[in-house]
Motif scaffolding. Structure first.
Motif, PDB file in Angstrom:
ATOM      1  N   PHE A 148     -37.233  -5.820 141.821  1.00 27.06           N
ATOM      2  CA  PHE A 148     -36.389  -6.634 141.645  1.00 27.06           C
ATOM      3  C   PHE A 148     -37.014  -7.846 140.489  1.00 27.06           C
ATOM      4  O   PHE A 148     -38.083  -8.188 140.707  1.00 27.06           O
ATOM      5  CB  PHE A 148     -36.034  -7.582 142.758  1.00 27.06           C
ATOM      6  CG  PHE A 148     -35.654  -6.826 144.228  1.00 27.06           C
ATOM      7  CD1 PHE A 148     -34.415  -6.351 143.908  1.00 27.06           C
ATOM      8  CD2 PHE A 148     -36.698  -6.405 144.876  1.00 27.06           C
ATOM      9  CE1 PHE A 148     -34.004  -5.441 145.276  1.00 27.06           C
ATOM     10  CE2 PHE A 148     -36.148  -5.664 146.020  1.00 27.06           C
ATOM     11  CZ  PHE A 148     -34.815  -4.909 146.120  1.00 27.06           C
ATOM     12  N   THR A 149     -36.252  -7.982 139.395  1.00 24.59           N
ATOM     13  CA  THR A 149     -37.001  -8.798 138.449  1.00 24.59           C
ATOM     14  C   THR A 149     -36.135 -10.029 138.050  1.00 24.59           C
ATOM     15  O   THR A 149     -34.830 -10.048 137.977  1.00 24.59           O
ATOM     16  CB  THR A 149     -36.665  -8.017 137.067  1.00 24.59           C
ATOM     17  OG1 THR A 149     -37.553  -6.706 137.275  1.00 24.59           O
ATOM     18  CG2 THR A 149     -37.497  -8.706 135.868  1.00 24.59           C
ATOM     19  N   GLY A 150     -36.869 -11.028 138.285  1.00 25.64           N
ATOM     20  CA  GLY A 150     -36.294 -12.417 138.231  1.00 25.64           C
ATOM     21  C   GLY A 150     -35.842 -12.917 139.711  1.00 25.64           C
ATOM     22  O   GLY A 150     -35.981 -12.182 140.652  1.00 25.64           O
ATOM     23  N   THR A 151     -35.512 -14.277 139.293  1.00 25.16           N
ATOM     24  CA  THR A 151     -35.072 -14.989 140.938  1.00 25.16           C
ATOM     25  C   THR A 151     -33.771 -14.793 141.256  1.00 25.16           C
ATOM     26  O   THR A 151     -33.379 -15.153 142.507  1.00 25.16           O
ATOM     27  CB  THR A 151     -35.288 -16.525 140.473  1.00 25.16           C
ATOM     28  OG1 THR A 151     -34.487 -16.912 139.599  1.00 25.16           O
ATOM     29  CG2 THR A 151     -36.874 -16.778 140.232  1.00 25.16           C
ATOM     30  N   SER A 152     -32.869 -14.106 140.624  1.00 30.22           N
ATOM     31  CA  SER A 152     -31.454 -13.868 140.838  1.00 30.22           C
ATOM     32  C   SER A 152     -31.397 -12.675 141.670  1.00 30.22           C
ATOM     33  O   SER A 152     -32.024 -11.473 141.361  1.00 30.22           O
ATOM     34  CB  SER A 152     -30.578 -13.854 139.554  1.00 30.22           C
ATOM     35  OG  SER A 152     -30.502 -14.952 138.953  1.00 30.22           O
ATOM     36  N   TYR A 153     -30.513 -12.680 142.673  1.00 30.13           N
ATOM     37  CA  TYR A 153     -30.521 -11.558 143.498  1.00 30.13           C
ATOM     38  C   TYR A 153     -29.878 -10.349 142.873  1.00 30.13           C
ATOM     39  O   TYR A 153     -28.871 -10.441 142.220  1.00 30.13           O
ATOM     40  CB  TYR A 153     -29.694 -11.708 144.870  1.00 30.13           C
ATOM     41  CG  TYR A 153     -30.763 -12.440 145.861  1.00 30.13           C
ATOM     42  CD1 TYR A 153     -31.362 -11.649 146.917  1.00 30.13           C
ATOM     43  CD2 TYR A 153     -30.773 -13.835 145.967  1.00 30.13           C
ATOM     44  CE1 TYR A 153     -32.226 -12.270 147.827  1.00 30.13           C
ATOM     45  CE2 TYR A 153     -31.578 -14.603 146.726  1.00 30.13           C
ATOM     46  CZ  TYR A 153     -32.375 -13.683 147.742  1.00 30.13           C
ATOM     47  OH  TYR A 153     -33.014 -14.086 148.686  1.00 30.13           O
ATOM     48  N   THR A 154     -30.647  -9.035 142.894  1.00 34.95           N
ATOM     49  CA  THR A 154     -29.853  -8.015 142.452  1.00 34.95           C
ATOM     50  C   THR A 154     -29.898  -7.038 143.689  1.00 34.95           C
ATOM     51  O   THR A 154     -30.627  -6.926 144.608  1.00 34.95           O
ATOM     52  CB  THR A 154     -30.539  -7.251 141.269  1.00 34.95           C
ATOM     53  OG1 THR A 154     -31.953  -7.099 141.477  1.00 34.95           O
ATOM     54  CG2 THR A 154     -30.491  -8.369 139.960  1.00 34.95           C
ATOM     55  N   ARG A 155     -29.008  -5.822 143.383  1.00 34.47           N
ATOM     56  CA  ARG A 155     -29.040  -4.704 144.216  1.00 34.47           C
ATOM     57  C   ARG A 155     -29.789  -3.363 143.704  1.00 34.47           C
ATOM     58  O   ARG A 155     -29.440  -2.902 142.819  1.00 34.47           O
ATOM     59  CB  ARG A 155     -27.360  -4.389 144.649  1.00 34.47           C
ATOM     60  CG  ARG A 155     -26.999  -5.464 145.566  1.00 34.47           C
ATOM     61  CD  ARG A 155     -25.094  -5.623 145.536  1.00 34.47           C
ATOM     62  NE  ARG A 155     -24.633  -4.206 145.622  1.00 34.47           N
ATOM     63  CZ  ARG A 155     -24.543  -3.865 147.000  1.00 34.47           C
ATOM     64  NH1 ARG A 155     -24.552  -4.758 147.786  1.00 34.47           N
ATOM     65  NH2 ARG A 155     -23.801  -2.752 147.230  1.00 34.47           N
TER      66      ARG A 155
END
Ligand SMILES: [Ca+2]
Length: 251
Positions: free
Chosen positions: A119-126
């Motif tokens: 997971f890259t960055g502080t925003s949630y991704t799936r």
């Protein structure tokens, strides 16, 4: 358009906006052509598990009201899930990094590591992976931090399990092309011989006629008769020709 099934253990990013875009595109195709496009892989959602509800283990794992936080390597959360049938499943993990860089989480099903998601960055991704289950029954699903290097922590909100269908048949091994048997390469025994034409020797001068009373007067040897000019064939030393090289398979 058909979408090739990813092999088990592969990962895939599946942002939410792509689902919306795909739905809109499918609707547009239906309106334009009056036929439904072929469905992509029909995942059947089986369960959604909140990370904060999973059992914690490891030295530093923590949970809050919305997520689990994995600080140190071997931090993990786990749960047991009863797979209803054998086949191919997907797991989609919603996670993020605590920093503006890439954090990871490994996914284990039973004792098998089926994915290493990032997971890259502080925003949630799936992030998704697929795996195969050989038979119905309960298996432990564990999310485990194995990539900590002090640069970040890993956040996980939840994971989803979906059933994709029977495990695809394994591709056949590459076939061996049937080729006519290749005869063994002969080990050529090559000889290159020079043939020497037999020199044609000049005929000796004819014998003098017999029975004549007079003895032949001594004559000065005539070079033209006693030493005929060598014929072309006699000059073999300068006109020798090579014979054709003969190559025969070695017995
Ligand atoms: Ca959550």
């Amino acid at each position: 358009m058909n979408r090739a099934l990813p092999s088990a253990g592969t990962t895939e990013t599946r942002p939410l906006w792509r689902t919306a875009l795909a739905t809109a595109t499918a609707g547009a195709c239906l309106a334009l052509y009056g036929a439904a496009p072929q469905a992509a892989v029909a995942d059947t959602l089986q369960a959604t598990v909140q990370a904060e509800s999973m059992a914690k283990s490891g030295g530093c794992t923590s949970t809050d009201s919305t997520r689990a936080v994995y600080y140190c390597n071997n931090d993990s959360t786990s749960t047991s899930y009863a797979f209803p049938q054998a086949g191919r499943y997907s797991i989609t993990v919603a996670g993020a990094s605590s920093q503006n860089n890439t954090a990871g989480i490994s996914v284990y099903v039973g004792s098998a590591k089926v994915a290493a998601l990032t997971f890259t960055g502080t925003s949630y991704t799936r992030q998704s992976a697929v795996f195969d289950i050989a038979s119905a029954g309960s298996q432990e699903i564990r999310l485990k931090l194995e990539t900590d290097n002090g640069q970040n922590d890993t956040y996980v909100d939840y994971f989803e399990l979906a059933y994709q269908g029977p495990t695809p048949a394994a591709p056949p091994p590459p076939s061996r092309r049937t080729r006519a048997p290749t005869p063994a390469a002969p080990t050529a025994t090559c000889s290159r011989r020079w043939t020497r034409p037999s020199p044609t020797r000049p005929s000796p001068p004819s014998s003098p006629p017999t029975g004549t009373p007079s003895s032949p007067a001594p004559t000065t040897p005539n070079a033209s008769t006693t030493r005929p000019a060598p014929t072309a064939t006699a000059r073999w030393r300068t006109s020798r020709t090579p014979a054709t090289a003969t190559c025969a398979p070695k017995a």
